[in-house]
Design an enzyme around this catalytic site. Structure first.
Site, PDB file in Angstrom:
ATOM      1  N   HIS A   1       0.880  -1.198   0.010  1.00 12.48           N
ATOM      2  CA  HIS A   1       0.108  -0.086  -0.157  1.00 12.48           C
ATOM      3  C   HIS A   1       0.870   1.217   0.142  1.00 12.48           C
ATOM      4  O   HIS A   1       0.808   2.105   1.008  1.00 12.48           O
ATOM      5  CB  HIS A   1      -0.857  -0.080   1.129  1.00 12.48           C
ATOM      6  CG  HIS A   1      -2.141   0.857   0.858  1.00 12.48           C
ATOM      7  ND1 HIS A   1      -2.165   2.098   1.118  1.00 12.48           N
ATOM      8  CD2 HIS A   1      -3.411   0.430   1.159  1.00 12.48           C
ATOM      9  CE1 HIS A   1      -3.234   2.839   0.957  1.00 12.48           C
ATOM     10  NE2 HIS A   1      -4.009   1.807   0.793  1.00 12.48           N
TER      11      HIS A   1
ATOM     12  N   GLU B   1      -0.425   1.259  -5.753  1.00  8.77           N
ATOM     13  CA  GLU B   1      -0.307   0.187  -4.930  1.00  8.77           C
ATOM     14  C   GLU B   1      -0.388  -1.291  -5.501  1.00  8.77           C
ATOM     15  O   GLU B   1      -1.456  -1.672  -6.145  1.00  8.77           O
ATOM     16  CB  GLU B   1      -1.812   0.052  -3.848  1.00  8.77           C
ATOM     17  CG  GLU B   1      -1.823   1.323  -3.037  1.00  8.77           C
ATOM     18  CD  GLU B   1      -3.263   1.487  -2.753  1.00  8.77           C
ATOM     19  OE1 GLU B   1      -3.897   0.325  -2.187  1.00  8.77           O
ATOM     20  OE2 GLU B   1      -3.838   2.480  -2.245  1.00  8.77           O
TER      21      GLU B   1
HETATM   22  O1  TA6 Z   1      -5.878   2.484  -1.040  1.00  8.23           O
HETATM   23  C1  TA6 Z   1      -6.983   1.709  -1.412  1.00  8.23           C
HETATM   24  C2  TA6 Z   1      -8.087   1.743  -0.075  1.00  8.23           C
HETATM   25  O2  TA6 Z   1      -8.745   0.597  -0.020  1.00  8.23           O
HETATM   26  C3  TA6 Z   1      -8.848   3.051   0.088  1.00  8.23           C
HETATM   27  O3  TA6 Z   1     -10.269   2.423  -0.428  1.00  8.23           O
HETATM   28  C4  TA6 Z   1      -8.796   3.377   1.180  1.00  8.23           C
HETATM   29  O4  TA6 Z   1      -9.725   2.986   2.184  1.00  8.23           O
HETATM   30  C5  TA6 Z   1      -7.490   3.050   1.799  1.00  8.23           C
HETATM   31  O5  TA6 Z   1      -7.319   1.983   1.213  1.00  8.23           O
HETATM   32  C6  TA6 Z   1      -6.987   3.457   3.206  1.00  8.23           C
HETATM   33  O6  TA6 Z   1      -7.356   2.522   3.894  1.00  8.23           O
HETATM   34  P1  TA6 Z   1      -7.197   2.300   5.479  1.00  8.23           P
HETATM   35  O7  TA6 Z   1      -7.885   1.097   6.094  1.00  8.23           O
HETATM   36  O8  TA6 Z   1      -5.631   2.365   5.845  1.00  8.23           O
HETATM   37  O9  TA6 Z   1      -7.801   3.699   5.950  1.00  8.23           O
END
Ligand code: TA6
Length: 263
Positions: free
Chosen positions: A138, A243
């Site tokens: 991520h 990502e």
């Molecule tokens: O980056 C994609 C994602 O799934 C977004 O939808 C957003 O939710 C992000 O991850 C961050 O998620 P988190 O659980 O770290 O707040």
């Protein structure tokens, strides 16, 4: 790198920071780091798939304290971390299938002069049962200004748009940002280098091995204001998440089998 989540929180090239880290990021293990390179396993997002429905968003790899195995090579500097059920965040791990999937994760991080390589190996160390998983890096990339930023090499690729809950083929020559953007580009050939371009200059090249999917995310104004650990609130101007992952479907491992991937 934090042992918590084996999260890389800073990567500099000749003194220039390449990753975005929220000024409000928790670095004490109280919650996953908002920024750097959090690790997503065994599920991306939330899933209704049997055995995954009770897992919190993005699973437990980013919430667990990994074991530091040490530096494996001097030049280029390379370090390794490992995670297995013993160190996993028990509360979350117990929500994956029957909470007894025997797994081993090895993360290898190599710092080269002008690039950072993160490799993952996932092994089913169970002797009896198969299980399946998602994996995703991520990665929060640092940029100067999101409104001057484009992401290229995705035209023609199929994506699931999480904002409008629709699947479509990318038709724009490059992705630009003027609102929250949250898309899962699916099965994108790893021959395609995903480039982040700012004012016509390539500022990041993202290469992948065995990671067919790419999530592109910028939270924009409202989502940034709703995340307590997202600081400063206008920080969305300074970041874009590219990502690499295997998230469009699950990878299945039989007992003793391993899977590996790299960004
Ligand atoms: O980056 C994609 C994602 O799934 C977004 O939808 C957003 O939710 C992000 O991850 C961050 O998620 P988190 O659980 O770290 O707040």
């Amino acid at each position: 790198i934090l042992k918590y989540g084996a999260t890389i929180i800073s990567w500099e090239i000749e003194g220039v920071e390449q990753l975005w880290l929220s000024e409000g990021a928790k670095l004490d293990g109280s919650k996953p780091v908002r920024g750097g390179i959090p690790l997503v396993f065994p599920v991306f997002g939330k899933s209704n798939e049997k055995g995954f429905e009770n897992l919190p968003q993005h699973g437990f790899a980013r919430n667990s304290t990994w074991e530091f195995l040490g530096q494996t090579t001097e030049n280029p500097p390379t370090v390794q971390f490992a995670l297995s059920p013993e160190q996993a965040n028990e509360e979350i791990y117990s929500k994956w299938d029957n909470g007894d999937n025997d797994f081993t994760l090895f993360l290898t991080i190599q710092l080269n002069n002008d690039n950072l390589t993160t490799s993952i190996e996932v092994t089913n160390s169970d002797s009896i049962k198969s299980w399946k998983f998602n994996w995703l890096f991520h990665t929060y990339l640092k940029i100067n200004e999101i409104e001057d930023t484009l992401v290229n090499n995705l035209p023609g690729e199929l994506c699931y748009d999480q904002i409008i809950s629709e699947t479509y083929k990318e038709s724009h020559p490059a992705i630009d940002f003027h609102q929250e953007l949250d898309r899962i580009y699916q099965n994108v050939s790893t021959d395609k280098i995903i480039q982040v371009i700012e004012l016509g200059k390539v500022v990041h090249n993202v290469q992948r091995e065995n990671l067919p999917d790419i999530v592109v995310w910028n939270p924009w104004i409202e989502k940034s204001s709703n995340m307590g650990d997202f600081q400063p609130k206008d920080g969305y101007h300074k970041m874009v998440c590219i990502e690499p992952g295997h998230v469009n479907d699950f990878v299945e491992l039989k007992p003793g089998q391993s899977w590996s991937a790299k960004q």
